[in-house]
Design an enzyme around this catalytic site. Structure first.
Site, short mmCIF file in Angstrom:
data_model
loop_
_atom_site.label_atom_id
_atom_site.label_comp_id
_atom_site.label_asym_id
_atom_site.label_seq_id
_atom_site.Cartn_x
_atom_site.Cartn_y
_atom_site.Cartn_z
N ASP A 1 -8.77 5.88 5.49
CA ASP A 1 -8.59 4.43 5.47
C ASP A 1 -9.64 4.00 6.55
O ASP A 1 -10.32 2.98 6.02
CB ASP A 1 -7.28 4.15 5.76
CG ASP A 1 -6.21 4.10 4.65
OD1 ASP A 1 -5.22 4.33 4.70
OD2 ASP A 1 -6.98 3.75 3.52
N GLU B 1 -7.57 -4.40 4.26
CA GLU B 1 -6.29 -3.90 4.30
C GLU B 1 -6.07 -3.37 5.74
O GLU B 1 -4.78 -3.76 6.37
CB GLU B 1 -5.88 -2.67 3.43
CG GLU B 1 -4.24 -2.31 3.48
CD GLU B 1 -3.88 -1.40 2.29
OE1 GLU B 1 -4.78 -0.85 1.47
OE2 GLU B 1 -2.70 -1.35 2.18
N ASP C 1 -10.14 -2.67 -0.23
CA ASP C 1 -8.99 -1.95 -0.02
C ASP C 1 -9.72 -0.36 0.00
O ASP C 1 -10.28 0.07 -0.76
CB ASP C 1 -8.14 -1.62 -1.36
CG ASP C 1 -6.64 -0.98 -0.87
OD1 ASP C 1 -6.88 0.02 0.01
OD2 ASP C 1 -5.80 -1.01 -1.45
N ILE D 1 -8.86 2.67 0.82
CA ILE D 1 -8.31 3.74 0.27
C ILE D 1 -6.99 3.08 -0.78
O ILE D 1 -6.03 2.60 -0.11
CB ILE D 1 -7.82 4.83 0.92
CG1 ILE D 1 -8.94 5.62 1.26
CG2 ILE D 1 -6.91 5.80 -0.36
CD1 ILE D 1 -8.64 7.04 1.77
N ASP D 2 -7.32 2.71 -1.93
CA ASP D 2 -6.05 2.35 -2.79
C ASP D 2 -5.63 3.33 -3.34
O ASP D 2 -6.13 4.29 -3.91
CB ASP D 2 -6.52 1.29 -3.94
CG ASP D 2 -5.61 0.95 -4.68
OD1 ASP D 2 -4.40 0.43 -4.21
OD2 ASP D 2 -5.94 0.45 -5.80
N THR E 1 -3.03 5.40 -1.88
CA THR E 1 -2.86 6.37 -0.64
C THR E 1 -2.08 7.44 -1.12
O THR E 1 -2.45 8.64 -0.67
CB THR E 1 -1.92 5.45 0.45
OG1 THR E 1 -2.92 4.42 0.80
CG2 THR E 1 -1.77 6.53 1.62
N HIS F 1 6.59 1.06 -7.79
CA HIS F 1 5.61 0.18 -7.71
C HIS F 1 5.70 -0.81 -9.23
O HIS F 1 4.77 -1.50 -9.37
CB HIS F 1 4.05 0.52 -7.68
CG HIS F 1 3.96 1.36 -6.26
ND1 HIS F 1 2.88 1.96 -5.90
CD2 HIS F 1 5.00 1.33 -5.28
CE1 HIS F 1 2.85 2.31 -4.50
NE2 HIS F 1 4.10 2.02 -4.15
N SER G 1 -3.34 4.23 -8.26
CA SER G 1 -4.71 3.32 -7.78
C SER G 1 -5.03 2.52 -8.93
O SER G 1 -4.91 2.57 -10.11
CB SER G 1 -5.94 4.17 -7.08
OG SER G 1 -6.77 4.56 -8.20
N LYS H 1 -6.53 2.77 -12.72
CA LYS H 1 -6.00 2.19 -14.00
C LYS H 1 -6.81 1.13 -14.65
O LYS H 1 -7.02 1.01 -15.96
CB LYS H 1 -4.60 1.68 -13.74
CG LYS H 1 -3.54 2.85 -13.35
CD LYS H 1 -2.08 2.27 -13.29
CE LYS H 1 -1.80 1.38 -11.99
NZ LYS H 1 -2.09 2.63 -10.63
N ARG I 1 2.19 -3.52 -14.98
CA ARG I 1 2.76 -3.52 -13.61
C ARG I 1 3.66 -4.62 -13.36
O ARG I 1 3.52 -5.57 -12.89
CB ARG I 1 1.73 -3.73 -12.56
CG ARG I 1 1.91 -3.57 -11.05
CD ARG I 1 0.90 -3.73 -10.28
NE ARG I 1 0.83 -3.14 -8.94
CZ ARG I 1 0.51 -1.70 -8.51
NH1 ARG I 1 0.25 -1.18 -9.36
NH2 ARG I 1 1.00 -1.48 -7.27
N ASP J 1 -5.50 -5.18 -3.97
CA ASP J 1 -5.11 -4.11 -4.96
C ASP J 1 -5.64 -4.40 -6.34
O ASP J 1 -5.05 -3.73 -7.26
CB ASP J 1 -3.67 -4.00 -4.93
CG ASP J 1 -3.14 -3.06 -3.62
OD1 ASP J 1 -3.77 -2.28 -3.10
OD2 ASP J 1 -1.71 -3.66 -3.20
P1 AMP Z 1 -0.32 2.25 -7.46
O1 AMP Z 1 -1.25 3.35 -6.96
O2 AMP Z 1 -1.08 1.44 -8.67
O3 AMP Z 1 0.93 2.62 -7.60
O4 AMP Z 1 -0.57 1.03 -6.28
C1 AMP Z 1 -0.85 1.46 -5.25
C2 AMP Z 1 -0.41 -0.13 -4.38
O5 AMP Z 1 0.83 -0.22 -4.33
C3 AMP Z 1 -0.47 0.34 -2.80
O6 AMP Z 1 -1.99 -0.22 -2.36
C4 AMP Z 1 0.32 -1.00 -2.30
O7 AMP Z 1 -0.27 -2.08 -1.62
C5 AMP Z 1 1.12 -1.29 -3.44
N1 AMP Z 1 2.63 -1.45 -3.62
C6 AMP Z 1 3.44 -1.41 -2.49
N2 AMP Z 1 4.76 -1.50 -2.85
C7 AMP Z 1 4.62 -1.99 -3.89
C8 AMP Z 1 5.68 -2.32 -4.76
N3 AMP Z 1 7.17 -2.63 -4.44
N4 AMP Z 1 5.57 -2.99 -6.00
C9 AMP Z 1 4.07 -3.06 -6.67
N5 AMP Z 1 3.19 -2.62 -5.53
C10 AMP Z 1 3.35 -2.14 -4.37
MG MG Z 2 -3.84 -0.50 -2.15
#
Ligand code: AMP
Ligand code: MG
Length: 322
Positions: free
Chosen positions: A45, A68, A121, A123-124, A126, A211, A235, A238, A252, A267
């Site tokens: 990161d 970030e 971001d 690293i999106d 993580t 998420h 990330s 998608k 989402r 994000d």
């Molecule tokens: P993904 O890989 O699509 O699940 O998204 C990752 C991102 O989800 C991270 O960078 C976080 O910023 C974000 N994230 C963390 N907690 C939540 C949550 N409760 N709802 C939605 N996104 C979140």
């Molecule tokens: Mg992210």
């Protein structure tokens, strides 16, 4: 083309950051799994943010960067070993650098939204990075209240076009493109899936159940005629899948566990312009445009719906009825 220079500088920086992330993952991930700490994430990161902010600060010194990460923790004496690691990985990609330079570049990403600014971001995804799955380096330029340039580096993504590791780029009004991130092939223009292409009428959602709201996401997908099970992916990769036409929908919806969560601009910004320029549509779950220019958090948006466009109205109708 407008924003040609911005795109060229950003592209070089994202590719360099992707190299750093790949190197970190290869050399540190086993160690981290044993210790079950998050050291590779923080190292990658920080390193990725340092490389990209260095490039942006040199070429566009007046543009704030809303990133970030910040280097506050990294500057503390207990973190000096970690800072040395980050510095070593950054040097491995861009040549000799000092720890002070690295922390200064990282903190260049502490900017606030302005009339023109970048959001990053480093690293999106993580969790995907740690698991050995998908992650993305996401960078976008916002100017006059609109997304203008977006880049999505996805070093581990394979969409079935013969190469692993893809870079998506888009400039407002000039289309969206995809190319191998290692430079081994040409950039090709991409398009979302067309209506009637049933085989590719898939939907994507987060790997992390917390998420989103998988139950509702499933119900909405079914309501618009998607019969295949979802493809789960970490990330903004998608967004890449929707932009390239490998899926028609990315849902989402707010997690029932975190009803007050607000999405962050970094994000979604890069992914959103890539999908829009590929012919798709991006809104929140009420059909409102995402607000990328007021604050780092999208306080007035709830959930995110990304589609090929043709099914967007049907998705909104399904959301109203459940
Ligand atoms: P993904 O890989 O699509 O699940 O998204 C990752 C991102 O989800 C991270 O960078 C976080 O910023 C974000 N994230 C963390 N907690 C939540 C949550 N409760 N709802 C939605 N996104 C979140
Ligand atoms: Mg992210």
């Amino acid at each position: 083309m407008a924003y040609e220079n911005e795109l060229a500088i950003a592209q070089k920086a994202v590719i360099a950051a992707a190299k750093l992330c790949q190197t970190v993952r290869q050399s540190m991930v086993m160690e981290a799994m044993e210790k079950s700490d998050k050291s590779p994430v923080t190292v990658a990161d920080y390193g990725s943010q340092a490389i990209i902010c260095k490039a942006l600060s040199e070429s566009f010194p007046n543009d704030p960067v809303v990133g970030e990460e910040d280097a506050a923790e990294l500057r503390s004496p207990e973190m000096s070993d970690r800072l040395a690691q980050v510095t070593q990985f950054v040097a491995g990609v861009i040549g000799q650098v000092t720890p002070d330079q690295v922390t200064q570049w990282i903190d260049h990403g502490n900017g606030a939204p302005a009339n023109r600014f970048w959001t990053l971001d480093p690293i999106d995804g993580t969790k995907g990075f740690l698991r050995g799955d998908q992650y993305a380096i996401a960078l976008a330029l916002i100017e006059n209240g609109d997304l203008k340039v977006g880049l999505l580096g996805c070093p581990a993504l394979d969409l079935g076009y013969g190469s692993t590791g893809l870079l998506f780029t888009a400039v407002r009004g000039a289309g969206a493109y995809m190319q191998p991130i290692d430079g081994s092939g040409e950039a090709t223009r991409i398009q979302v899936v067309q209506a009637g292409d049933a085989a590719r009428l898939r939907f994507v959602e987060s790997m992390e159940a917390s998420h989103g709201n998988r139950e509702q996401q499933d119900a909405v997908a079914k309501a618009v005629g998607i019969t295949q099970a979802s493809v789960r992916m970490d990330s903004q990769a998608k967004y890449g899948a929707v932009a390239a036409g490998n899926a028609a929908l990315y849902l989402r919806l707010p997690s029932p566990k975190y009803p007050d969560y607000r999405e962050k601009i970094w994000d979604h910004a890069a992914g959103a312009i890539v999908v829009e320029e590929a012919g798709g549509q991006v809104t929140d779950m009420y059909g409102k445009p995402l607000d990328f220019y007021t604050a780092a958090k999208m306080n007035d948006n709830r959930g995110v719906v990304v589609s090929n466009g043709t099914i967007h109205d049907a998705v909104m109708a399904a959301l109203k009825s459940i």
